[in-house]
Design a protein around this motif. Structure first.
Motif, PDB file in Angstrom:
ATOM      1  N   GLN A  41      -4.872 -43.146  80.495  1.00  0.00           N
ATOM      2  CA  GLN A  41      -3.839 -42.136  80.295  1.00  0.00           C
ATOM      3  C   GLN A  41      -4.308 -40.848  80.954  1.00  0.00           C
ATOM      4  N   LEU A  42      -3.481 -40.305  81.842  1.00  0.00           N
ATOM      5  CA  LEU A  42      -3.878 -39.126  82.611  1.00  0.00           C
ATOM      6  C   LEU A  42      -4.000 -37.870  81.776  1.00  0.00           C
ATOM      7  N   THR A  43      -3.093 -37.663  80.838  1.00  0.00           N
ATOM      8  CA  THR A  43      -3.148 -36.459  80.017  1.00  0.00           C
ATOM      9  C   THR A  43      -3.209 -36.858  78.559  1.00  0.00           C
ATOM     10  N   PRO A  44      -4.286 -36.531  77.881  1.00  0.00           N
ATOM     11  CA  PRO A  44      -4.367 -36.869  76.463  1.00  0.00           C
ATOM     12  C   PRO A  44      -3.283 -36.154  75.670  1.00  0.00           C
TER      13      PRO A  44
ATOM     14  N   ILE B 246      -2.561 -46.806  85.367  1.00  0.00           N
ATOM     15  CA  ILE B 246      -2.773 -45.373  85.201  1.00  0.00           C
ATOM     16  C   ILE B 246      -1.414 -44.785  84.865  1.00  0.00           C
ATOM     17  N   VAL B 247      -1.296 -44.190  83.670  1.00  0.00           N
ATOM     18  CA  VAL B 247      -0.001 -43.730  83.186  1.00  0.00           C
ATOM     19  C   VAL B 247      -0.087 -42.301  82.660  1.00  0.00           C
ATOM     20  N   HIS B 248       1.049 -41.661  82.633  1.00  0.00           N
ATOM     21  CA  HIS B 248       1.135 -40.329  82.028  1.00  0.00           C
ATOM     22  C   HIS B 248       1.183 -40.453  80.505  1.00  0.00           C
ATOM     23  N   ALA B 249       1.907 -41.452  80.006  1.00  0.00           N
ATOM     24  CA  ALA B 249       2.056 -41.640  78.557  1.00  0.00           C
ATOM     25  C   ALA B 249       1.795 -43.106  78.203  1.00  0.00           C
ATOM     26  N   ALA B 250       0.656 -43.361  77.604  1.00  0.00           N
ATOM     27  CA  ALA B 250       0.302 -44.716  77.177  1.00  0.00           C
ATOM     28  C   ALA B 250       0.955 -45.031  75.840  1.00  0.00           C
TER      29      ALA B 250
ATOM     30  N   ASP C  71       4.738 -43.350  85.149  1.00  0.00           N
ATOM     31  CA  ASP C  71       4.805 -42.303  84.135  1.00  0.00           C
ATOM     32  C   ASP C  71       4.664 -42.864  82.727  1.00  0.00           C
ATOM     33  N   LEU C  72       5.377 -43.944  82.414  1.00  0.00           N
ATOM     34  CA  LEU C  72       5.310 -44.549  81.089  1.00  0.00           C
ATOM     35  C   LEU C  72       4.691 -45.940  81.183  1.00  0.00           C
TER      36      LEU C  72
END
Length: 91
Positions: free
Chosen positions: A51-54, A36-40, A8-9
């Motif tokens: 980052q999965l979600t900009p 591969i992360v949710h929050a880079a 995730d992080l």
């Protein structure tokens, strides 16, 4: 060897710090690591980051929904967006 790590992080929190140490060690050993992360954290690292979600989605209805919906609905919408992005990367 090519290695992919999913979390995730990127570097905040105990698990992310441990994963970062592993990624760094694997890079030093000559492996190619992609996180591969949710929050880079948007910093320079020896590994690649996806980052999965900009932070700001170009899709206007998505951005509007994320601002207007109550918290629990934002979580569901965000989770679905992450699932779609991850699915696209892995196929």
């Amino acid at each position: 060897m090519r290695i992919v790590m999913l979390s995730d992080l990127e570097t905040q929190g105990g698990a992310a710090i441990a994963a970062s140490g592993l990624a760094e060690a694997m890079c030093r050993a000559g492996h190619r690591v992609t996180r591969i992360v949710h929050a880079a954290d948007r910093k320079e690292h020896s590994w690649s980051t996806i980052q999965l979600t900009p932070a700001t989605s170009p899709f206007l209805p998505y951005r509007a929904a994320m601002r207007l919906l109550p918290g629990r609905y934002r979580e569901v919408l965000s989770d679905r967006a992450v699932q779609r992005a991850l699915s696209g990367l892995l196929t």
